[in-house]
Write a protein that holds these residues in place. Sequence first.
Motif, PDB file in Angstrom:
ATOM      1  N   ALA A   1       0.831  -1.203   0.000  1.00  0.00           N
ATOM      2  CA  ALA A   1       0.000   0.000   0.000  1.00  0.00           C
ATOM      3  C   ALA A   1       0.867   1.256   0.000  1.00  0.00           C
ATOM      4  O   ALA A   1       0.569   2.240  -0.706  1.00  0.00           O
ATOM      5  CB  ALA A   1      -0.933  -0.006   1.210  1.00  0.00           C
ATOM      6  N   LEU A   2       1.943   1.245   0.766  1.00  0.00           N
ATOM      7  CA  LEU A   2       2.835   2.409   0.804  1.00  0.00           C
ATOM      8  C   LEU A   2       3.521   2.609  -0.545  1.00  0.00           C
ATOM      9  O   LEU A   2       3.691   3.749  -1.000  1.00  0.00           O
ATOM     10  CB  LEU A   2       3.886   2.227   1.906  1.00  0.00           C
ATOM     11  N   ASP A   3       3.886   1.489  -1.203  1.00  0.00           N
ATOM     12  CA  ASP A   3       4.518   1.581  -2.521  1.00  0.00           C
ATOM     13  C   ASP A   3       3.578   2.192  -3.555  1.00  0.00           C
ATOM     14  O   ASP A   3       4.016   2.817  -4.526  1.00  0.00           O
ATOM     15  CB  ASP A   3       4.955   0.190  -3.001  1.00  0.00           C
ATOM     16  N   ALA A   4       2.266   2.006  -3.344  1.00  0.00           N
ATOM     17  CA  ALA A   4       1.275   2.543  -4.281  1.00  0.00           C
ATOM     18  C   ALA A   4       1.071   4.046  -4.094  1.00  0.00           C
ATOM     19  O   ALA A   4       0.366   4.679  -4.885  1.00  0.00           O
ATOM     20  CB  ALA A   4      -0.057   1.827  -4.100  1.00  0.00           C
ATOM     21  N   LYS A   5       1.681   4.615  -3.045  1.00  0.00           N
ATOM     22  CA  LYS A   5       1.598   6.055  -2.753  1.00  0.00           C
ATOM     23  C   LYS A   5       0.150   6.561  -2.743  1.00  0.00           C
ATOM     24  O   LYS A   5      -0.230   7.419  -3.552  1.00  0.00           O
ATOM     25  CB  LYS A   5       2.428   6.842  -3.755  1.00  0.00           C
ATOM     26  N   PRO A   6      -0.651   6.046  -1.828  1.00  0.00           N
ATOM     27  CA  PRO A   6      -2.052   6.467  -1.751  1.00  0.00           C
ATOM     28  C   PRO A   6      -2.166   7.914  -1.283  1.00  0.00           C
ATOM     29  O   PRO A   6      -1.266   8.441  -0.617  1.00  0.00           O
ATOM     30  CB  PRO A   6      -2.643   5.507  -0.710  1.00  0.00           C
ATOM     31  N   GLY A   7      -3.272   8.537  -1.621  1.00  0.00           N
ATOM     32  CA  GLY A   7      -3.471   9.934  -1.245  1.00  0.00           C
ATOM     33  C   GLY A   7      -4.117  10.076   0.117  1.00  0.00           C
ATOM     34  O   GLY A   7      -4.917  11.017   0.331  1.00  0.00           O
TER      35      GLY A   7
END
Length: 443
Positions: free
Chosen positions: A293-299
């Motif tokens: 999830a962190l790698d996906a750089k969520p907003g």
Amino acid sequence: MPKVIRKTAFALTASLALLTTACTGQSSSGADDDASKETTINFWHAWSAPSETKAVNALIAGFEKAHPNIHVNVVANMTDDKINQALRSGGDKAPDVISSFTTNNVGKFCSSGALVDLNPFFKKAGIDPDATFPKAMNEYTQFDGNRCTVPLLGDAYGLYYNKTAFKKAGIANPPKTWSEFEADAKKLTISDGDGYKQLGFMPDYHGWETTTEHYFAQFSPTYFGKDGKSSLATDPAFTAGFTLQKKLVDELGGFQKLEKYRSKLGDEWGPKHPFHTGQVAMQLDGEWRLGMALDAKPGFEIGVAPLPVPDDQASQYGKGYITGTIAGIAANRKKQNAAWELVKYMTTDTDAVVGFANDIHNVPSTLAALKSPKLKYDPRFKTFLDIAANPDSTTTPASINGGQYLVTIQQLGYDYESGKVKGLTSGLESTAKQIDTDIAQAK
């Protein structure tokens, strides 16, 4: 964070049939090889990503430094199919030590004699498994008194939540009980015609990690009675678990609406996972999800907490479902003492376990490693360490026919949530009978 393969009931393969006819060896510490002499053993494992195989190689390098006379040939990306075939046929290149992601196969590994019983090895080494491994991990690595496998890192399941969405909805803290979870899921759900702008939680059993065993772990069910028969129709934990999930399905829009929405969402392992994108505000998942999830750089800010518990079990908040990778020694091999030195190092040496956990980003599989100051992790990851160490955490027991009983229970879940099965009581009774029949036929 490396992608982790799920250890669900649906990891069952045709390899189970091979285990039934596997060559059996001496399932005791009766091995007579001299582990202090120069020797070479084969280790087969299932990890395949470059970062994962690098971590395994570093683990083996540490072992060979500590045991310079034992050399290890490492073979990566070995599925259970390939491992089981090799255990059955043997040969110079066959594995002396194996590791598998499929804890559901432990019952088959043990009952078939494909892997040796490690209890005599532990006793000879003066190691108490009950004091070494977390309770749930200790349970899923043995069957019917036979400890033919040992934990090699683990997975713990918890709750991921969108802190930004929580704040916007006026929710101060993650839910601790299922009634709080139910209220939050509804409050976080924003409908958009026949779909959703945001769904509080995807309760459907096809919804990524929302399997029956992951839900039901929070109710601490007993899958089998002392007579070996299925407890599905008699343990109220199952009725409570099925009832909760069906209520969530109905209250969050109904099965058809949820399935239509789910069909348009991203897959479990890609960057477009609906939790990453904010399309789903809460997610039941394993420890590996945090890095992905962190790698996906969520907003939004990611929150992590244990899954809720039943309201009448509020004191047990903090528990969860535990599973993990397993390791074992081939019964038809002649270098079992040397193989044991490798297994002992990989699974009980605190620094080795910690180093491997740091590299793979899984949960350590010994109580000492879970408390080690050498662990490196995001502060949120500690939630999973605590779940793994929690004595109230549960797993699913080994069975002689692998995880077939979990597949059968999951099918009831599909039929009940969709309305195909109307009466839960009769559904539980017929499913229990099917489980008992399947187990009887496997003996």
